[in-house]
Write a protein that holds these residues in place. Structure first.
Motif, PDB file in Angstrom:
ATOM      1  N   ASN A  75       4.426 -28.246   6.524  1.00 40.86           N
ATOM      2  CA  ASN A  75       5.148 -29.453   6.914  1.00 40.86           C
ATOM      3  C   ASN A  75       6.494 -29.590   6.213  1.00 40.86           C
ATOM      4  O   ASN A  75       7.093 -30.667   6.227  1.00 40.86           O
ATOM      5  N   VAL A  77       7.315 -29.767   3.123  1.00 38.03           N
ATOM      6  CA  VAL A  77       7.344 -30.678   1.982  1.00 38.03           C
ATOM      7  C   VAL A  77       7.305 -29.784   0.751  1.00 38.03           C
ATOM      8  O   VAL A  77       6.254 -29.268   0.387  1.00 38.03           O
ATOM      9  N   ARG A  82       6.901 -35.200  -3.716  1.00 41.42           N
ATOM     10  CA  ARG A  82       6.779 -35.650  -2.319  1.00 41.42           C
ATOM     11  C   ARG A  82       5.371 -35.408  -1.789  1.00 41.42           C
ATOM     12  O   ARG A  82       4.843 -36.214  -1.028  1.00 41.42           O
ATOM     13  N   ARG A  85       3.316 -38.190  -3.042  1.00 39.40           N
ATOM     14  CA  ARG A  85       3.568 -39.386  -2.239  1.00 39.40           C
ATOM     15  C   ARG A  85       2.809 -39.313  -0.916  1.00 39.40           C
ATOM     16  O   ARG A  85       2.230 -40.306  -0.463  1.00 39.40           O
ATOM     17  N   GLU A  86       2.819 -38.137  -0.295  1.00 40.88           N
ATOM     18  CA  GLU A  86       2.096 -37.946   0.960  1.00 40.88           C
ATOM     19  C   GLU A  86       0.603 -38.196   0.775  1.00 40.88           C
ATOM     20  O   GLU A  86      -0.057 -38.759   1.638  1.00 40.88           O
ATOM     21  N   ASN A  90      -0.299 -40.746   3.558  1.00 44.50           N
ATOM     22  CA  ASN A  90      -0.513 -39.994   4.789  1.00 44.50           C
ATOM     23  C   ASN A  90      -2.010 -39.812   5.019  1.00 44.50           C
ATOM     24  O   ASN A  90      -2.706 -39.209   4.196  1.00 44.50           O
TER      25      ASN A  90
END
Length: 100
Positions: A75, A77, A82, A85-86, A90
């Motif tokens: 993806n 990333v 990050r 964070r996902e 997510n």
């Protein structure tokens, strides 16, 4: 007469999601990542920490970390921050890691 679609009140208590399985479609690529990493023999591939130590703080299983790495790679990333964070926002990543 209202002319717009209105959202739900943000202060309304809900159980989100009742089951993560309901939110991840059967054709979602995270299911492929999960199946792929689940079939790997991580000890034979040289991953450390597959057998947990008897003392100290428990660590994350290397399979979970590999799933996160592969997800980030697919993806685009690249940053570990990050990806972190996902994992918190997510639903796909929550499903993939078992809400770790």
């Amino acid at each position: 007469m209202k002319r717009f679609v209105e959202g739900v009140d943000r202060n309304q208590s809900t159980l989100f999601p009742e089951s993560l399985e309901d939110w991840v479609h059967q054709d979602n690529p995270v299911r492929v990542i999960d199946a792929f990493v689940g079939e790997l023999d991580l000890a034979a591939l040289g991953f450390g920490g597959v057998d947990p130590a008897a003392t100290g703080r428990p660590s994350y299983h290397p399979a979970v970390l590999l799933k996160l790495y592969v997800y980030g790679y697919l993806n685009r990333v690249q940053s570990s921050r990050r990806i972190e964070r996902e994992a918190g926002c997510n639903v796909e990543v929550m499903w993939l890691t078992g809400r770790l």
